[in-house]
Design an enzyme around this catalytic site. Structure first.
Site, PDB file in Angstrom:
ATOM      1  N   ASP A   1     -32.950 -15.788   1.843  1.00 12.42           N
ATOM      2  CA  ASP A   1     -33.250 -14.420   2.286  1.00 12.42           C
ATOM      3  C   ASP A   1     -32.787 -13.422   1.238  1.00 12.42           C
ATOM      4  O   ASP A   1     -32.087 -12.459   1.545  1.00 12.42           O
ATOM      5  CB  ASP A   1     -32.580 -14.137   3.633  1.00 12.42           C
TER       6      ASP A   1
ATOM      7  N   GLY B   1     -23.750  -2.084   8.909  1.00  9.61           N
ATOM      8  CA  GLY B   1     -25.005  -2.808   8.751  1.00  9.61           C
ATOM      9  C   GLY B   1     -25.361  -3.542  10.023  1.00  9.61           C
ATOM     10  O   GLY B   1     -24.478  -3.900  10.818  1.00  9.61           O
ATOM     11  N   ARG B   2     -26.643  -3.790  10.222  1.00  5.06           N
ATOM     12  CA  ARG B   2     -27.088  -4.434  11.456  1.00  5.06           C
ATOM     13  C   ARG B   2     -28.375  -5.188  11.202  1.00  5.06           C
ATOM     14  O   ARG B   2     -29.271  -4.714  10.504  1.00  5.06           O
ATOM     15  CB  ARG B   2     -27.296  -3.381  12.544  1.00  5.06           C
ATOM     16  N   GLY B   3     -28.471  -6.397  11.756  1.00  5.16           N
ATOM     17  CA  GLY B   3     -29.684  -7.191  11.689  1.00  5.16           C
ATOM     18  C   GLY B   3     -29.968  -7.793  13.051  1.00  5.16           C
ATOM     19  O   GLY B   3     -29.283  -7.508  14.036  1.00  5.16           O
ATOM     20  N   GLY B   4     -30.975  -8.666  13.107  1.00  6.80           N
ATOM     21  CA  GLY B   4     -31.352  -9.251  14.379  1.00  6.80           C
ATOM     22  C   GLY B   4     -30.322 -10.199  14.943  1.00  6.80           C
ATOM     23  O   GLY B   4     -30.259 -10.404  16.156  1.00  6.80           O
ATOM     24  N   MET B   5     -29.502 -10.800  14.081  1.00 10.11           N
ATOM     25  CA  MET B   5     -28.558 -11.811  14.517  1.00 10.11           C
ATOM     26  C   MET B   5     -27.108 -11.451  14.237  1.00 10.11           C
ATOM     27  O   MET B   5     -26.220 -12.254  14.527  1.00 10.11           O
ATOM     28  CB  MET B   5     -28.886 -13.161  13.839  1.00 10.11           C
TER      29      MET B   5
ATOM     30  N   LYS C   1     -18.278  -9.386   9.820  1.00 11.41           N
ATOM     31  CA  LYS C   1     -19.611  -9.701  10.332  1.00 11.41           C
ATOM     32  C   LYS C   1     -19.468 -10.444  11.647  1.00 11.41           C
ATOM     33  O   LYS C   1     -18.847 -11.498  11.710  1.00 11.41           O
ATOM     34  CB  LYS C   1     -20.372 -10.548   9.309  1.00 11.41           C
TER      35      LYS C   1
ATOM     36  N   VAL D   1     -22.473  -5.859  11.053  1.00  8.05           N
ATOM     37  CA  VAL D   1     -21.381  -5.825  10.083  1.00  8.05           C
ATOM     38  C   VAL D   1     -20.626  -4.512  10.240  1.00  8.05           C
ATOM     39  O   VAL D   1     -21.234  -3.441  10.304  1.00  8.05           O
ATOM     40  CB  VAL D   1     -21.898  -5.960   8.632  1.00  8.05           C
TER      41      VAL D   1
END
Length: 336
Positions: A146, A30-34, A52, A37
């Site tokens: 969120d 998984g990947r987000g802006g901040m 993470k 994972v």
């Protein structure tokens, strides 16, 4: 302090096989802006975990680091079957990390993308589990901010009566941390636009009812196949959350009772004071509406609780019989 820019450089393969804080990274999940994972191997206990790793610039912000430490501990203190347990949190080589239970399965985002709208019974089963997790977090003073399909993991359940087991995740880093430390730019907030509450957009103080709104947006999408507000650009979407009424769910799902629309209208109210007091109360009202308003056979909030709360000792019950907190050696590890 070393900055490992490979975490967010778009080349996740550079970390595969490397060791970070006693964990050997196996693959990105998984990947987000901040944060990114990874599935990783705990080399000390020989178990698979979800690791993470937060963006390096966050570790350089002292205010954020303090809040991250405090909120990671608060999240780890919640012992609930529908919240992903936190095993460890800390900092290594200038990188903040959280090690959590690895859940074999998918997230709700992929489930909806693959299957489309869910059958009402399936949506309610998942909703009841997520609602109990959110309410448990609120009792510990945490607001998620969120709630979205990507933060709800869905694994195989134990039997045919419980075919899914849902987990709420992303509690080790609550979104208040970012906004209060200036990590986000002026005028921005952290959250996902399809599920963001009006008070988040306007910068007003938020509480548990912010999660009721986001959770209602998620459940609306589970049933309708789309979020309550769909607009061509972000500004129009933000405006809709603040000022437009959500379209009746029955326009997309005419098979549902009309009373369902009123339940969603309450949960998605612009004023937090007009929403349900808890996520479980929202699910109970929704289940009752789907059953044709038969509240006698609709689950109450107590029925929907995933675990019994420990009872306070009475004069007739010895203290030794009351459930106790785990011993210190069984608690999560935090290193800073």
């Amino acid at each position: 302090m070393t900055r490992d820019t490979s975490l967010f450089s778009g080349r996740p393969s550079e970390l595969i096989g490397r060791q970070v804080a006693g964990y050997r990274i196996e693959r990105e999940i998984g990947r987000g802006g901040m944060a990114v994972v990874y599935r990783a191997r705990d080399l000390r206990l020989d178990r698979t975990v979800a690791l993470k790793l937060l963006a390096p610039e966050l570790a350089r912000n002292d205010t954020f680091r303090r809040r991250f430490s405090h909120e990671s501990r608060a999240a780890a203190a919640i012992d609930h079957p529908h919240i992903v347990p936190v095993f460890e949190a800390g900092e290594t080589d200038g990188i903040l990390y959280i090690a959590m239970r690895y859940v074999e399965g998918s997230d709700l985002r992929h489930l909806l993308d693959r299957q489309g709208p869910l059958p009402p019974a399936t949506a309610l089963r998942i909703a009841a589990q997520v609602a109990s997790a959110l309410d448990a977090a609120h009792e510990h003073g945490l607001v998620h901010r969120d709630v979205k399909p990507g933060n709800i993991l869905v694994a195989r359940g134990p039997d045919s009566d419980h075919p899914e087991h849902a987990y709420l995740t992303d509690f080790g880093l609550t979104k208040k941390s970012l906004s209060l430390t200036g990590v986000t730019s002026v005028g921005q907030f952290v959250g996902t636009l399809d599920y963001v509450a009006p008070e988040q957009i306007s910068g007003k103080p938020v509480d548990a009812r912010c999660d009721v709104y986001g959770f209602a947006c998620v459940l609306y999408e589970c049933l309708a196949g789309r979020p309550p507000f769909c607009r061509d650009d972000d500004m129009a979407l933000l405006w809709a959350h603040q000022y437009d009424e959500p379209p009746p769910l029955t326009e997309a799902r005419p098979d549902l009772a009309p009373s369902v629309d009123a339940v969603f209208a309450t949960a998605l109210a612009k004023n937090p004071e007009n929403r349900h007091d808890s996520c479980l109360a929202f699910v109970a009202d929704l289940r009752s509406a789907m059953a044709g308003g038969d509240r006698e056979h609709a689950p109450t909030e107590v029925d929907l609780e995933a675990v019994d709360r420990p009872k306070e000792p009475t004069k007739d019950v010895p203290k030794a019989d009351v459930p106790k907190a785990p011993p210190r050696w069984a608690e999560p590890v935090f290193g800073w």
